[in-house]
Every structure is written in structure tokens, then in C-alpha cells.
Design a protein around this motif. Structure first.
Motif, PDB file in Angstrom:
ATOM      1  N   LEU A 272      58.507  45.651  84.997  1.00 15.50           N
ATOM      2  CA  LEU A 272      58.994  45.539  83.626  1.00 15.50           C
ATOM      3  C   LEU A 272      57.800  45.448  82.684  1.00 15.50           C
ATOM      4  O   LEU A 272      56.989  44.523  82.776  1.00 15.50           O
ATOM      5  N   GLY A 273      57.689  46.417  81.783  1.00 18.45           N
ATOM      6  CA  GLY A 273      56.636  46.398  80.784  1.00 18.45           C
ATOM      7  C   GLY A 273      57.193  45.910  79.456  1.00 18.45           C
ATOM      8  O   GLY A 273      58.258  46.360  79.023  1.00 18.45           O
ATOM      9  N   ILE A 274      56.489  45.005  78.820  1.00 23.45           N
ATOM     10  CA  ILE A 274      56.930  44.445  77.547  1.00 23.45           C
ATOM     11  C   ILE A 274      55.928  44.828  76.463  1.00 23.45           C
ATOM     12  O   ILE A 274      54.753  44.466  76.537  1.00 23.45           O
ATOM     13  N   HIS A 275      56.417  45.583  75.487  1.00 23.97           N
ATOM     14  CA  HIS A 275      55.572  46.045  74.388  1.00 23.97           C
ATOM     15  C   HIS A 275      55.774  45.106  73.199  1.00 23.97           C
ATOM     16  O   HIS A 275      56.735  45.227  72.473  1.00 23.97           O
TER      17      HIS A 275
ATOM     18  N   TYR B 286      51.835  43.992  76.902  1.00 25.05           N
ATOM     19  CA  TYR B 286      50.737  44.378  76.017  1.00 25.05           C
ATOM     20  C   TYR B 286      51.048  43.909  74.604  1.00 25.05           C
ATOM     21  O   TYR B 286      52.158  44.129  74.092  1.00 25.05           O
ATOM     22  N   ASP B 287      50.082  43.237  73.996  1.00 27.91           N
ATOM     23  CA  ASP B 287      50.198  42.828  72.600  1.00 27.91           C
ATOM     24  C   ASP B 287      48.796  42.761  72.020  1.00 27.91           C
ATOM     25  O   ASP B 287      48.004  41.884  72.413  1.00 27.91           O
ATOM     26  N   PRO B 288      48.441  43.671  71.115  1.00 32.03           N
ATOM     27  CA  PRO B 288      47.070  43.705  70.595  1.00 32.03           C
ATOM     28  C   PRO B 288      46.706  42.482  69.764  1.00 32.03           C
ATOM     29  O   PRO B 288      45.527  42.236  69.506  1.00 32.03           O
TER      30      PRO B 288
ATOM     31  N   ASP C 289      45.495  45.941  79.182  1.00 28.82           N
ATOM     32  CA  ASP C 289      44.554  46.057  78.077  1.00 28.82           C
ATOM     33  C   ASP C 289      44.809  47.228  77.133  1.00 28.82           C
ATOM     34  O   ASP C 289      44.127  47.359  76.122  1.00 28.82           O
ATOM     35  N   SER C 290      45.761  48.082  77.481  1.00 22.81           N
ATOM     36  CA  SER C 290      46.025  49.205  76.590  1.00 22.81           C
ATOM     37  C   SER C 290      47.491  49.610  76.664  1.00 22.81           C
ATOM     38  O   SER C 290      48.184  49.343  77.661  1.00 22.81           O
ATOM     39  N   LEU C 291      47.940  50.264  75.602  1.00 19.18           N
ATOM     40  CA  LEU C 291      49.312  50.763  75.556  1.00 19.18           C
ATOM     41  C   LEU C 291      49.541  51.791  76.646  1.00 19.18           C
ATOM     42  O   LEU C 291      50.599  51.824  77.287  1.00 19.18           O
ATOM     43  N   GLU C 292      48.525  52.610  76.892  1.00 17.33           N
ATOM     44  CA  GLU C 292      48.636  53.648  77.911  1.00 17.33           C
ATOM     45  C   GLU C 292      48.856  53.039  79.297  1.00 17.33           C
ATOM     46  O   GLU C 292      49.683  53.514  80.080  1.00 17.33           O
ATOM     47  N   ASP C 293      48.130  51.962  79.604  1.00 22.34           N
ATOM     48  CA  ASP C 293      48.296  51.273  80.892  1.00 22.34           C
ATOM     49  C   ASP C 293      49.707  50.699  81.021  1.00 22.34           C
ATOM     50  O   ASP C 293      50.306  50.727  82.096  1.00 22.34           O
TER      51      ASP C 293
END
Length: 235
Positions: free
Chosen positions: A63-66, A89-91, A108-112
Motif C-alpha cells: 500500500l502506497g500512501i501519497h 511519500y510526503d515531501p 524518497d521520491s514519488l516515482e519510487d
């Protein structure tokens, strides 16, 4: 003006300060309702929208959480309770300990994030920077059979890029709590691989409505009595 909820893009933030009006929101009051819906959407799509046929389980999936704010944190905790591997991921959160405290891996990145997520839960606001930011390249990088879950805002999706990705990747799925501007096209072209709720219902629970309403009323009283502008969004 207090917006009973986290989102405030339906308030004219340019007109308000010009008239000396403070605008606030009530963050966190409907977070659990939205988080529960996001997980329900994942199960719904993994089980082929509850139609006959073999589906799949969400246990063991990534599960990826943006965006790891109030809703994102709750989605992560609930996902872990269901046996999912959770990454986020949260910048705006640079301290990995914030994620680690919840047993969540920081990427460390949106792409990852998109490259690893079997289910990607979107929780970003619609801003000048985010509008149309989720498009073809990110969707195409997702694993086979991945599902994008949008309980945020429709404006953050690049709709034509989404159509292109869904066309080229017959394994991708998209479920949203905010019908796309091209929802009729999505339904016609992609059938059961896409779904939109009849109306935005993330916060539509009795508990969330009570929580947000009480918070809004309390903040209004606190503002006029004490000048408290803690949740002001038009500074």
C-alpha cells in the motif's frame, strides 16, 4: 468562515481577505471516515466490484500512501492491521522517524512510491503544484494489477494521461470518490476496471458530520472570544 472539513478549495480565498474575512478549516475531524472508505475501495476493486469471479486479497500487498497527513496516517495504520506492507511519500515530512513510528517505510521520491504500490491511496490537496500531477508516467510505472484510489480531489488527476495509461495497461484499475470530468468516457472504455461513487462520500458518516460540525462551531466561538486563528488557511 469555517469550512467543516479539511478541503477548502470551494471557498474564495482571494475574496475573503480582501474583505477582512478569516477562513479556517477543521482538519482531522472526518479523517477516519475517509480512511475507512479508502480501504473499502481497495477491497471492492480487489474483489472485482463484488461480481462473480476470482478476486484477490489485499493482505501481503504493498500500500502506497501519497501524502502522510491525518488521513494518510490512518489509512496506513488500517492497512497494516490488514496485513499490508505500507510505504509512504510526503515531501513536507523529512523526518523518517515520523513514518517509522507507525511501522511505515518512507520512500524518497514519488516515482519510487508509484513503482512499488499495488494500491496507491491519494491524499494530496488540489493546489497549483498538484493539479494534473498524477498522469501517464506515474500510472505506467505501477506494478501489474495495481489500483489507484482517489479520495482526494479530481483535479489532481491528468485525465487524458489516465485514459492513455488505462488503454495501454489492461491490468490497471482506478476507483475514485470524485467522479472525473470524463467519467462517462472511462466507464464506457474500461468497464469494471474503473468506478466512481455517485457523490463525494468520504466524509459522509454520521460521526464525521458531528465531529466537523462541533469543531466548526467551537472554532468560531474561540475566534470571536479569544482571537484564535490556529486553523486559518488564508494567511
Amino acid at each position: 468562515v469555517v469550512r467543516a472539513g479539511a478541503g477548502y478549495d470551494n471557498v474564495d480565498l482571494a475574496a475573503a481577505p480582501a474583505r477582512g474575512i478569516v477562513v479556517m478549516n477543521t482538519p482531522g475531524q472526518n479523517s477516519n471516515a475517509v480512511a475507512e472508505l479508502a480501504l473499502a475501495m481497495m477491497v471492492f476493486m480487489s474483489r472485482n466490484r463484488f461480481t462473480p469471479g476470482t478476486g484477490s486479497e489485499i493482505q501481503g500487498k504493498t500500500l502506497g500512501i501519497h501524502a502522510y497527513g491525518n488521513v494518510g496516517k490512518l489509512v496506513g495504520r488500517k492497512g497494516k492491521a490488514l496485513g499490508m506492507n505500507v510505504i509512504a511519500y510526503d515531501p513536507f515530512i523529512t523526518d523518517a522517524a515520523v513514518f517509522e513510528a507507525d511501522g511505515v517505510k518512507k520512500v524518497d521520491s514519488l516515482e519510487d512510491l508509484y513503482r512499488q504500490a499495488d494500491f496507491l491511496s491519494l491524499h494530496i490537496p488540489a493546489t497549483e503544484q498538484t493539479r494534473g500531477s498524477i498522469g501517464y508516467e506515474l500510472l505506467m510505472s505501477m506494478p501489474k494489477g495495481a489500483t489507484l484510489v482517489n479520495t482526494a480531489r479530481k483535479e489532481v488527476i491528468d485525465e487524458q494521461g489516465g485514459v492513455r495509461a488505462l488503454t495501454e495497461r489492461e491490468d490497471l484499475k482506478y476507483i475514485t470518490d470524485i467522479a472525473a470530468g470524463n467519467q462517462a468516457e472511462l466507464d464506457e472504455k474500461f468497464g469494471k476496471r474503473v468506478f466512481a461513487t455517485a457523490k463525494k462520500m468520504g466524509a459522509e458518516t454520521a460521526e464525521a458530520n458531528i465531529n466537523a460540525g462541533l469543531a466548526a462551531a467551537t472554532q468560531i466561538v474561540d475566534f470571536f472570544r479569544n482571537g484564535n486563528t490556529r486553523f486559518q488557511v488564508n494567511k
